[in-house]
Design a protein around this motif. Structure first.
Motif, PDB file in Angstrom:
ATOM      1  N   ASP A 134      16.447  12.448   5.731  1.00  0.00           N
ATOM      2  CA  ASP A 134      17.087  13.531   6.478  1.00  0.00           C
ATOM      3  C   ASP A 134      17.187  14.813   5.651  1.00  0.00           C
ATOM      4  N   SER A 135      16.808  15.922   6.265  1.00  0.00           N
ATOM      5  CA  SER A 135      17.045  17.259   5.713  1.00  0.00           C
ATOM      6  C   SER A 135      16.693  18.267   6.791  1.00  0.00           C
ATOM      7  N   GLY A 136      17.189  19.484   6.641  1.00  0.00           N
ATOM      8  CA  GLY A 136      17.010  20.505   7.668  1.00  0.00           C
ATOM      9  C   GLY A 136      16.144  21.654   7.211  1.00  0.00           C
ATOM     10  N   LEU A 137      16.110  22.700   8.030  1.00  0.00           N
ATOM     11  CA  LEU A 137      15.299  23.873   7.730  1.00  0.00           C
ATOM     12  C   LEU A 137      15.642  24.505   6.383  1.00  0.00           C
ATOM     13  N   LEU A 138      16.919  24.527   6.034  1.00  0.00           N
ATOM     14  CA  LEU A 138      17.351  25.266   4.853  1.00  0.00           C
ATOM     15  C   LEU A 138      17.347  24.445   3.573  1.00  0.00           C
ATOM     16  N   ASP A 139      17.348  23.122   3.681  1.00  0.00           N
ATOM     17  CA  ASP A 139      17.469  22.325   2.457  1.00  0.00           C
ATOM     18  C   ASP A 139      16.312  21.364   2.217  1.00  0.00           C
ATOM     19  N   THR A 140      15.261  21.406   3.033  1.00  0.00           N
ATOM     20  CA  THR A 140      14.099  20.555   2.797  1.00  0.00           C
ATOM     21  C   THR A 140      13.310  21.096   1.614  1.00  0.00           C
ATOM     22  N   SER A 141      12.999  20.246   0.673  1.00  0.00           N
ATOM     23  CA  SER A 141      12.191  20.665  -0.477  1.00  0.00           C
ATOM     24  C   SER A 141      10.712  20.624  -0.116  1.00  0.00           C
ATOM     25  N   ILE A 142       9.920  21.401  -0.824  1.00  0.00           N
ATOM     26  CA  ILE A 142       8.473  21.386  -0.613  1.00  0.00           C
ATOM     27  C   ILE A 142       7.921  19.997  -0.904  1.00  0.00           C
ATOM     28  N   GLU A 143       8.430  19.357  -1.940  1.00  0.00           N
ATOM     29  CA  GLU A 143       7.959  18.011  -2.278  1.00  0.00           C
ATOM     30  C   GLU A 143       8.216  17.034  -1.140  1.00  0.00           C
ATOM     31  N   SER A 144       9.408  17.082  -0.560  1.00  0.00           N
ATOM     32  CA  SER A 144       9.739  16.179   0.543  1.00  0.00           C
ATOM     33  C   SER A 144       8.895  16.489   1.770  1.00  0.00           C
TER      34      SER A 144
ATOM     35  N   LEU B 244      13.959  17.739   9.786  1.00  0.00           N
ATOM     36  CA  LEU B 244      12.784  18.589   9.916  1.00  0.00           C
ATOM     37  C   LEU B 244      11.477  17.963   9.451  1.00  0.00           C
ATOM     38  N   PRO B 245      11.372  17.488   8.193  1.00  0.00           N
ATOM     39  CA  PRO B 245      10.051  17.017   7.767  1.00  0.00           C
ATOM     40  C   PRO B 245       9.611  15.768   8.509  1.00  0.00           C
ATOM     41  N   TYR B 246      10.549  14.898   8.831  1.00  0.00           N
ATOM     42  CA  TYR B 246      10.224  13.697   9.608  1.00  0.00           C
ATOM     43  C   TYR B 246       9.762  14.080  11.008  1.00  0.00           C
ATOM     44  N   GLY B 247      10.558  14.889  11.701  1.00  0.00           N
ATOM     45  CA  GLY B 247      10.222  15.252  13.075  1.00  0.00           C
ATOM     46  C   GLY B 247       8.934  16.044  13.171  1.00  0.00           C
ATOM     47  N   ALA B 248       8.736  16.988  12.254  1.00  0.00           N
ATOM     48  CA  ALA B 248       7.530  17.814  12.295  1.00  0.00           C
ATOM     49  C   ALA B 248       6.288  16.977  12.018  1.00  0.00           C
TER      50      ALA B 248
ATOM     51  N   ALA C 151       0.828  -1.197   0.000  1.00  0.00           N
ATOM     52  CA  ALA C 151       0.000   0.000   0.000  1.00  0.00           C
ATOM     53  C   ALA C 151       0.864   1.250   0.000  1.00  0.00           C
ATOM     54  N   ASP C 152       0.585   2.141  -0.930  1.00  0.00           N
ATOM     55  CA  ASP C 152       1.207   3.455  -0.962  1.00  0.00           C
ATOM     56  C   ASP C 152       0.368   4.381  -0.094  1.00  0.00           C
ATOM     57  N   LEU C 153       0.787   4.578   1.139  1.00  0.00           N
ATOM     58  CA  LEU C 153      -0.022   5.337   2.084  1.00  0.00           C
ATOM     59  C   LEU C 153       0.007   6.834   1.834  1.00  0.00           C
ATOM     60  N   SER C 154       0.784   7.286   0.850  1.00  0.00           N
ATOM     61  CA  SER C 154       0.687   8.686   0.440  1.00  0.00           C
ATOM     62  C   SER C 154      -0.566   8.929  -0.392  1.00  0.00           C
TER      63      SER C 154
ATOM     64  N   ASP D  47       5.917  17.821   1.906  1.00  0.00           N
ATOM     65  CA  ASP D  47       4.547  17.372   1.669  1.00  0.00           C
ATOM     66  C   ASP D  47       4.434  15.850   1.717  1.00  0.00           C
ATOM     67  N   ARG D  48       5.442  15.139   1.208  1.00  0.00           N
ATOM     68  CA  ARG D  48       5.402  13.678   1.227  1.00  0.00           C
ATOM     69  C   ARG D  48       5.473  13.160   2.656  1.00  0.00           C
ATOM     70  N   HIS D  49       6.307  13.768   3.498  1.00  0.00           N
ATOM     71  CA  HIS D  49       6.395  13.347   4.897  1.00  0.00           C
ATOM     72  C   HIS D  49       5.059  13.520   5.607  1.00  0.00           C
ATOM     73  N   PHE D  50       4.426  14.647   5.390  1.00  0.00           N
ATOM     74  CA  PHE D  50       3.141  14.869   6.052  1.00  0.00           C
ATOM     75  C   PHE D  50       2.044  13.979   5.478  1.00  0.00           C
ATOM     76  N   ALA D  51       2.113  13.694   4.187  1.00  0.00           N
ATOM     77  CA  ALA D  51       1.114  12.803   3.582  1.00  0.00           C
ATOM     78  C   ALA D  51       1.195  11.403   4.174  1.00  0.00           C
ATOM     79  N   VAL D  52       2.411  10.909   4.393  1.00  0.00           N
ATOM     80  CA  VAL D  52       2.598   9.540   4.878  1.00  0.00           C
ATOM     81  C   VAL D  52       2.506   9.469   6.401  1.00  0.00           C
ATOM     82  N   ASN D  53       3.241  10.339   7.088  1.00  0.00           N
ATOM     83  CA  ASN D  53       3.358  10.216   8.546  1.00  0.00           C
ATOM     84  C   ASN D  53       2.163  10.782   9.296  1.00  0.00           C
ATOM     85  N   ALA D  54       1.560  11.821   8.769  1.00  0.00           N
ATOM     86  CA  ALA D  54       0.451  12.474   9.473  1.00  0.00           C
ATOM     87  C   ALA D  54      -0.895  12.184   8.814  1.00  0.00           C
TER      88      ALA D  54
END
Length: 256
Positions: free
Chosen positions: A112-122, A166-170, A78-81, A124-131
């Motif tokens: 892994d990525s931080g405040l300055l290098d996280t892409s919008i795509e990444s 950032l995107p994982y933790g948030a 299952a693609d949970l995104s 959004d994907r983290h929030f789609a899957v994790n949240a």
């Protein structure tokens, strides 16, 4: 809720069990030992793009191992995104195993990525899957739950990682709040909802430097193991764990 105590095997749905080394696989096997039948999801494309790579035999092996404990399993890719995936997952599990009593959310997107290098795509994907997927899975579970009052369980695996993650933790922070809301909003169903932060767990992702740093920061002097978290999940799913509700549980050997 151990099946041996009830005289039948209740059904658990465990997400994210695509790797033999992962926490979810340990949860599946531990619940199988405790008398549960288990549906579990996996998503091979995620593992293929991560450093550890795909484990093509893991799903079949996990089902076979659970079967040695008398469990019937159903594996669902299952693609949970995809927002439409959650209803399809429940339909598949109910068709093969019956209604779900315990929902264990162990899937994740983690790059892994931080405040300055996280892409919008990444992001959004983290929030789609994790949240978002976690919310939709809990919602679908609640809509379908028909078990006896006090038997239902929702358990999510979270993290307090934020710096350079950032995107994982948030998105895991959002998952915490979704889970804790469920403890209140599903009270009429007699369903408990708790989040577990297992801390850094040795599932094959740590570099030598990370391992050393974690060991130095953990009072008990060893790395977390998938079985550590699986033991707590199994306890929360049992009748003995039924009075624990609405909690964010740190089970990390003192790392936090």
């Amino acid at each position: 809720m151990d099946g041996t105590e009830q005289g039948h095997r209740p059904v658990a749905l465990v997400t994210g069990a695509g790797r033999s080394a992962g926490i979810a696989a340990s949860v599946v096997l531990t619940l199988a030992q405790r008398g549960w039948d288990i549906g579990f999801t996996y998503w091979t494309p995620y593992d293929e793009r991560m450093p550890w790579g795909a484990d093509p035999e893991a799903v079949t092996r996990l089902g076979d191992q659970a079967g040695t404990h008398g469990a019937t399993t159903a594996a669902i890719e299952a693609d949970l995104s995809d927002p439409q995936a959650t209803a399809a997952v429940f339909e598949a599990v109910e068709r093969e195993l019956g209604p779900v009593t315990a929902l264990v959310l162990a899937h994740c997107e983690s790059v892994d990525s931080g405040l300055l290098d996280t892409s919008i795509e990444s992001f959004d994907r983290h929030f789609a899957v994790n949240a978002r997927a976690s919310w939709l899975l809990i919602r679908e579970y609640a809509r379908r739950f028909r078990g006896a009052h006090g038997t239902g369980r929702v358990i999510s695996l979270t993290s307090d990682a934020t710096v350079r993650n950032l995107p994982y933790g948030a998105s895991k922070g959002a998952l915490d709040r979704i889970t804790l809301a469920a403890a209140q909003e599903l009270a009429h169903l007699g369903v408990t909802a708790n989040a577990i932060d297992p801390g850094p767990t040795d599932t094959g992702w740590m570099t030598a430097e990370v391992r050393d740093a974690v060991l130095r920061s953990t009072p008990l002097g060893r790395l977390g193991r998938p079985q550590d978290c699986a033991n707590l999940v199994a306890f929360l799913c049992s009748p003995d764990g039924g009075w624990i509700n609405g909690q964010l549980l740190h089970s990390d050997g003192g790392f936090a």
